[in-house]
Structure formats: structure tokens, C-alpha cells
Write an enzyme that holds these catalytic residues in place. Sequence first.
Site, PDB file in Angstrom:
ATOM      1  N   GLN A  27       7.096   3.564  -2.189  1.00 20.73           N
ATOM      2  CA  GLN A  27       5.892   4.398  -1.994  1.00 20.73           C
ATOM      3  C   GLN A  27       6.232   5.884  -2.062  1.00 20.73           C
ATOM      4  O   GLN A  27       5.387   6.696  -2.416  1.00 20.73           O
ATOM      5  CB  GLN A  27       5.237   4.075  -0.634  1.00 20.73           C
ATOM      6  CG  GLN A  27       4.551   2.727  -0.545  1.00 20.73           C
ATOM      7  CD  GLN A  27       5.468   1.650  -0.003  1.00 20.73           C
ATOM      8  OE1 GLN A  27       6.683   1.689  -0.190  1.00 20.73           O
ATOM      9  NE2 GLN A  27       4.900   0.665   0.670  1.00 20.73           N
ATOM     10  N   ARG A  47      -3.388   1.002   0.269  1.00 21.31           N
ATOM     11  CA  ARG A  47      -2.440   0.918   1.386  1.00 21.31           C
ATOM     12  C   ARG A  47      -2.407   2.246   2.110  1.00 21.31           C
ATOM     13  O   ARG A  47      -3.025   3.214   1.689  1.00 21.31           O
ATOM     14  CB  ARG A  47      -1.033   0.466   0.922  1.00 21.31           C
ATOM     15  CG  ARG A  47      -0.610   0.916  -0.421  1.00 21.31           C
ATOM     16  CD  ARG A  47       0.213   2.165  -0.614  1.00 21.31           C
ATOM     17  NE  ARG A  47       0.816   2.748   0.520  1.00 21.31           N
ATOM     18  CZ  ARG A  47       0.671   4.034   0.827  1.00 21.31           C
ATOM     19  NH1 ARG A  47      -0.076   4.855   0.084  1.00 21.31           N
ATOM     20  NH2 ARG A  47       1.256   4.549   1.865  1.00 21.31           N
ATOM     21  N   GLY A  48      -1.649   2.252   3.242  1.00 20.23           N
ATOM     22  CA  GLY A  48      -1.676   3.425   4.115  1.00 20.23           C
ATOM     23  C   GLY A  48      -2.709   3.154   5.199  1.00 20.23           C
ATOM     24  O   GLY A  48      -3.824   2.690   4.912  1.00 20.23           O
ATOM     25  N   ALA A  49      -2.335   3.439   6.457  1.00 20.71           N
ATOM     26  CA  ALA A  49      -3.150   3.003   7.595  1.00 20.71           C
ATOM     27  C   ALA A  49      -4.619   3.453   7.523  1.00 20.71           C
ATOM     28  O   ALA A  49      -5.531   2.617   7.611  1.00 20.71           O
ATOM     29  CB  ALA A  49      -2.485   3.457   8.888  1.00 20.71           C
ATOM     30  N   ASN A 106       5.898   2.891  11.888  1.00 18.32           N
ATOM     31  CA  ASN A 106       5.682   3.471  10.553  1.00 18.32           C
ATOM     32  C   ASN A 106       6.606   2.742   9.578  1.00 18.32           C
ATOM     33  O   ASN A 106       7.401   1.872   9.983  1.00 18.32           O
ATOM     34  CB  ASN A 106       5.952   4.983  10.562  1.00 18.32           C
ATOM     35  CG  ASN A 106       5.471   5.651   9.280  1.00 18.32           C
ATOM     36  OD1 ASN A 106       4.329   5.442   8.853  1.00 18.32           O
ATOM     37  ND2 ASN A 106       6.307   6.437   8.631  1.00 18.32           N
ATOM     38  N   LYS A 107       6.501   3.096   8.321  1.00 20.59           N
ATOM     39  CA  LYS A 107       7.268   2.416   7.263  1.00 20.59           C
ATOM     40  C   LYS A 107       8.736   2.262   7.642  1.00 20.59           C
ATOM     41  O   LYS A 107       9.357   3.198   8.161  1.00 20.59           O
ATOM     42  CB  LYS A 107       7.129   3.224   5.968  1.00 20.59           C
ATOM     43  CG  LYS A 107       7.895   2.697   4.785  1.00 20.59           C
ATOM     44  CD  LYS A 107       7.561   1.252   4.441  1.00 20.59           C
ATOM     45  CE  LYS A 107       6.091   1.045   4.200  1.00 20.59           C
ATOM     46  NZ  LYS A 107       5.740  -0.412   4.171  1.00 20.59           N
ATOM     47  N   ARG A 120      -3.235  -7.474   7.100  1.00 20.20           N
ATOM     48  CA  ARG A 120      -2.027  -6.734   7.491  1.00 20.20           C
ATOM     49  C   ARG A 120      -2.095  -6.486   8.998  1.00 20.20           C
ATOM     50  O   ARG A 120      -3.109  -5.978   9.488  1.00 20.20           O
ATOM     51  CB  ARG A 120      -1.919  -5.402   6.732  1.00 20.20           C
ATOM     52  CG  ARG A 120      -1.826  -5.582   5.208  1.00 20.20           C
ATOM     53  CD  ARG A 120      -1.329  -4.329   4.519  1.00 20.20           C
ATOM     54  NE  ARG A 120       0.105  -4.154   4.684  1.00 20.20           N
ATOM     55  CZ  ARG A 120       0.750  -3.041   4.333  1.00 20.20           C
ATOM     56  NH1 ARG A 120       0.088  -2.013   3.819  1.00 20.20           N
ATOM     57  NH2 ARG A 120       2.055  -2.946   4.498  1.00 20.20           N
ATOM     58  N   ASP A 146       1.514   4.096  11.524  1.00 19.29           N
ATOM     59  CA  ASP A 146       0.576   2.964  11.406  1.00 19.29           C
ATOM     60  C   ASP A 146      -0.043   2.603  12.747  1.00 19.29           C
ATOM     61  O   ASP A 146      -1.123   2.015  12.806  1.00 19.29           O
ATOM     62  CB  ASP A 146       1.285   1.751  10.801  1.00 19.29           C
ATOM     63  CG  ASP A 146       1.463   1.967   9.316  1.00 19.29           C
ATOM     64  OD1 ASP A 146       2.418   2.667   8.929  1.00 19.29           O
ATOM     65  OD2 ASP A 146       0.604   1.489   8.547  1.00 19.29           O
TER      66      ASP A 146
END
Length: 340
Positions: free
Chosen positions: A198, A49-51, A249-250, A92, A239
Site C-alpha cells: 500500500q 481499503r483504509g479504515a 495499524n498496518k 474485515r 485502524d
Amino acid sequence: MPLPPTIAWSNDGTAVRIIDQRQLPASEVILELTTVADVCDAIANLAVRGAPAIGIAGAMGLVVAARSIDASSREGFLAALRDAAMLLRRTRPTAVNLPWALDRMLASAAATQGEPADISERLREEADRIAEEDRTMCRRIGECGASLIRGAARVLTHCNAGALATGGIGTALAPLYVAAERGQHVEVFVDETRPLLQGSRLTAWELSRAGIPVTVLTDGAAASLMRAGRIDLCIVGADRIAANGDVANKVGTYALAVAARHHGIPFYVAAPASTFDAATATGSDMVIEHRSGEEVTHTFGVVTAPEGVSIHNPAFDITPSALITAIISDTGIHSPPFAF
Ligand code: MRU
């Protein structure tokens, strides 16, 4: 202690090897993904995960797919490749790095003459280039961003935008790693980042491994920490960044940015070129991923909400560009007004 690579090829080059981020920090489990379905599953379920990391995973997943395509013609091969890219793309929707990497891979395949085996070889080179460029961009973000950290600094971050989210030293965490390398004292406050944690599971893990002092707080504690004068600046990842500088973003990033503005604390976003989406005018034009309500009702398998209540579980939110002090990228530090 050095971190295991977030994503790499297996020794024989046939499988995509990742550290299973769902199991950190309790266990360091390495997964080998040998089919495009495995890669899709790993992205959708946040094993990787993570862009930037999911962009790299998508590119490597397409190499795995290409090698398994059984097509008699070049056209048939390219059509099957596009189908595989569609499966990866659907995993995603918010981070632009994933479609960015897949489009780049498909363009490289279309531009390659020769047999499917030649195209597969070329795709492997392109995926490696994407990973290597990400590593370089992270380092540049770190070097640009470190100039914003003066003296001893207390920095607040959200989610994980570190090595685990990229092919290098991260985006939001990169300036902190570089400042620490230069001998500056940085102390990092990490929102735990509900509901999948996270921040506490991943960011706190990688910073502690690097010997950087870290304090984990519940998301709701961030504003009062700012009010108490204990935060000098905030840095988060992204993201997707729209043409006007709005940032996805998150979820929880927007609340932090509002609190930072209220308390006069600089709020920085760090992201590589692959996260900028000039084709999307504003944050309102972005698709925000909504994830299963079970992540909230059954947090890590424990019942944490009564049965039958409705759940709102967006994975990301939009921070309007007006709340952002500057965007740190591999191309430099961009100040408002933003126009990408
Ligand atoms: O749902 P996740 O864990 O993939 O969300 C990750 C984030 O929001 C990160 O901040 C973002 O992808 C930047 S990673 C360099």
C-alpha cells in the site's frame, strides 16, 4: 493532477463507485458496485481499503442493500437490513470505523418512521453525512497536524493513510498536504508496506500526483534511515485506538515505533473520531485480521516462498501507547497519558 474520488455514488445514484485500489498505480480502473455482495467483496479484497474509507463503503453498501430488500412489513425490512449489516461487518474485523458506521446507519433506520422507501431515503442521507463528516475531519486533522511540521521536514509514513483511505485528504498524509499547501517543503519517505505494498503502490502514487517529493523504501530499510539522521518525524494512521491509546495499524507500524523511540524521533498517529474505540480497553482486546498466506507465498501472482511452508500474515499490529508521542485528531492533538 487531481485524484479521482476514492468512493462516491454513480451519476444515477444507484451504484457505489470506487477506484479499484488493487490495480493502482498501473491502471486507474473504476468499479461500480450494485449489490451488497459486490460491496462486501470490494472491502474484503481491498479494492476499497483504509479504515475511514471502509466505514463509508459499509454505510453506502447498506443503502444499496436497503433498496433491494423486498419486505412487506417495517419489522421485516429492519431485520433484513440488520442481516445485510452483519455481512458487511464480517468483511474485515480490525478497523472500528466499519462497525461504527454500520451501527450508526442501523440506529438511523430504527429511528425513522414510515415505509421502507422512507427509511432507504433516510439511510442515503446518513451515508452522505458520514462521508461528508469524514472529509471535514480529515481537513481538521491536516490543520492540527501541520502545526507539528516546522520548516523543511523529512517525514516517514507506513501503508496508506491518505486520500485513498478516506473520504477527504487522508489522516497521516493530511498534515503533509496542508503543510505543502502552506508552502512548506515536506519530503516523504514511504515504507513499501509488505505484503500488499500500500505504501509504494498507493501512498507514493497519491503524493506524487500532488507534487510532493516522495522516496519509497523497503520496510526493512526504515530503521537505518532513522539512524542516518534522515528522518525528522513519523506519522502513521490507525485502524482502531483503544481507551488507553494503544493503536492498531498496518503490520510493521509497531517496529517503526520501536525504532523511532530508539532514535529519539517523534512518532505521531493521526486518526478521526470514528477510529477511537472507548469500549476497547487496550490493544490486547482488539481482533487482528489474519489474511491468506497466499499474499506472502504468491506475491502479486509470483511464487515468493517455497510450497508447503507455514505463513504468518497478520494484516495489522498493535503499537503500545507508550511509544506514541501524540495522537493527532480532528478534536486536536492528544498527548500522553491517553484516556479516551
Ligand atoms: O489493510 P489496509 O490497507 O486497509 O490497512 C490500512 C491501514 O492500516 C491504514 O493505516 C489505516 O486504515 C488508516 S487509513 C486512514
